[in-house]
Design an enzyme around this catalytic site. Structure first.
Site, mmCIF file in Angstrom:
data_model
loop_
_atom_site.group_PDB
_atom_site.id
_atom_site.type_symbol
_atom_site.label_atom_id
_atom_site.label_comp_id
_atom_site.label_asym_id
_atom_site.label_seq_id
_atom_site.Cartn_x
_atom_site.Cartn_y
_atom_site.Cartn_z
ATOM 1 C CB CYS A 38 -0.903 -0.028 1.237
ATOM 2 S SG CYS A 38 -1.960 1.403 1.408
ATOM 3 C CB SER A 40 -0.182 3.964 4.146
ATOM 4 O OG SER A 40 -1.428 4.073 3.535
ATOM 5 C CG HIS A 43 2.925 7.993 1.924
ATOM 6 N ND1 HIS A 43 3.390 8.382 0.694
ATOM 7 C CD2 HIS A 43 1.579 8.117 1.865
ATOM 8 C CE1 HIS A 43 2.366 8.728 -0.071
ATOM 9 N NE2 HIS A 43 1.257 8.568 0.610
ATOM 10 C CG HIS A 59 -1.319 -0.975 6.288
ATOM 11 N ND1 HIS A 59 -0.211 -0.536 5.611
ATOM 12 C CD2 HIS A 59 -2.377 -0.467 5.635
ATOM 13 C CE1 HIS A 59 -0.595 0.212 4.605
ATOM 14 N NE2 HIS A 59 -1.904 0.271 4.590
ATOM 15 C CB CYS A 162 -5.578 -1.086 3.606
ATOM 16 S SG CYS A 162 -5.201 0.681 3.510
HETATM 17 ZN ZN ZN Z 1 -3.132 1.120 3.224
#
Ligand code: ZN
Ligand code: ZN
Length: 361
Positions: A38, A40, A43, A59, A162
């Site tokens: 993902c 995130s 990041h 996650h 997610c």
């Molecule tokens: Zn995510």
């Protein structure tokens, strides 16, 4: 257990041995079967969202319960489960008013003095998003997962953890899109595609997909977009306003950029609402014309699709099994844990919809 360890921004993750504890009374040990890669996570890898390290990221996972603590009531060994980073306690003000995804109660984590869930070279290691899923096993609170039907393929189920919950939940729970309403989705990666699919399920009238990559717009059409706009060609806001003769009821920003967030607000009709899902660099300031607010236009945030995880996940699973939620098309490649850095590189180039890591069973 084997895990992908993040050490410092800018350097690749390394596959190493990480220690994992035994389940406490309300904890569940899960054998990870699949985990999505993902943005995130990226990041953190790229240093945009600082996180204590070394840490195991990841996650968006699905797996099989191996062991449960003495007080666990919701799952049992052998259950197929999807994890959710928005773990909830079940009795704080957020939880009892139905806002599970806003719960921040510390009781779902281990305390400072307790033995840590994860260790790295015999030292305590923090857990990422209450999950740390780029690993062969996860040790989580029982309210960080939900059991799903056994006929649901786990590599696709992982995406529900997610991207799909975030995208569809923003449509169903945060914006509450009603049948016939017009929707624009800015950014057609995993979350944008899920938002488009959610808009279809919610009965939206016109669904306008916006991206700069033609292959993603093609995918957006497959997911149910009625119109597509390549943002490289002309003024996006103006095009949406013309297409809809005055603007959309709902816009969903799924990238995390100032420009697209401002566009999302700019393309609303009177009374419309922009929902910002993308993760923006902390400190970024959005500029909006306050006159637009006088015409009852709204802009709002959404975290994890304002999910009610134990309710939403089984229903999303049913939607997939009925052919109404597209997940197969969202997975652009299945890879091994060892190839995780390649997946991040591809994500940086912005071409792929989603890579899923599948563990050897
Ligand atoms: Zn995510
Ligand atoms: Zn709570």
């Amino acid at each position: 257990m084997k895990a992908a360890v993040f050490h410092t921004p800018g350097s690749p993750l390394t596959i190493e041995d990480v220690g994992i504890s035994k389940p406490g009374p309300r904890e569940v040990l899960v054998r990870t079967v699949a985990v999505g890669v993902c943005h995130s996570d990226l990041h953190v890898v790229d240093g945009m969202y600082p996180h204590p390290a070394p840490v195991v990221l990841g996650h968006e996972a699905a797996g099989i319960v191996e062991q449960v603590g003495s007080d666990v009531r919701t799952v049992k060994p052998g259950d197929h489960v999807v994890t959710c980073l928005s773990v909830y306690c079940g009795h704080c003000a957020h939880c009892v008013t139905g806002h599970l995804s806003l719960c921040v109660s510390p009781e779902t984590r281990r305390g400072k003095g307790d033995e840590p869930r994860l260790t790295y070279v015999q030292k305590p290691m923090p857990q990422f998003a209450n999950l740390s899923a780029y690993a062969e096993q996860m040790l989580v609170h029982e309210h960080a997962l939900v059991a799903i039907r056994r006929d649901m393929p786990l590599d696709r189920a992982a995406l529900l953890g997610c991207a799909v919950t975030t995208g569809t939940g923003a449509v169903f729970n945060t914006a509450k899109v009603r049948p016939g309403e017009t929707v624009a989705v800015l950014g057609c990666g995993g979350i944008g595609l899920a938002a488009i699919n959610g808009a279809v399920l919610a009965g939206a009238g016109r669904i306008i997909a916006i991206d700069m990559v033609d292959s993603k717009l093609e995918l957006a059409r497959q997911f149910g977009a009625t119109d597509v706009i390549n943002a490289k060609q002309g003024e996006t806001v103006q095009q949406v306003v013309e297409l809809t003769r005055g603007g959309v009821d709902h816009s969903f920003e799924c990238i995390g950029l100032k420009q697209t967030a401002e566009q999302a607000f700019g393309m609303l009709k009177r009374g419309g609402c922009a929902t910002i899902i993308g993760m923006m660099k902390p400190g970024i300031k959005l500029e909006i014309d306050p006159f637009q607010l006088l015409q009852a236009r709204r802009i709002q945030g959404s975290i994890m699709g304002s999910n009610r995880f134990p309710v939403d996940l089984p229903s999303l699973t049913d939607f997939y099994m009925q052919g109404r939620l597209k997940l197969d098309e969202m997975i652009s490649q299945r890879i091994k844990l060892e190839d995780i850095n390649v997946a991040f590189d591809e994500m940086r180039r912005g071409e792929l919809a989603r890579s899923v890591i599948v563990f050897d069973q």
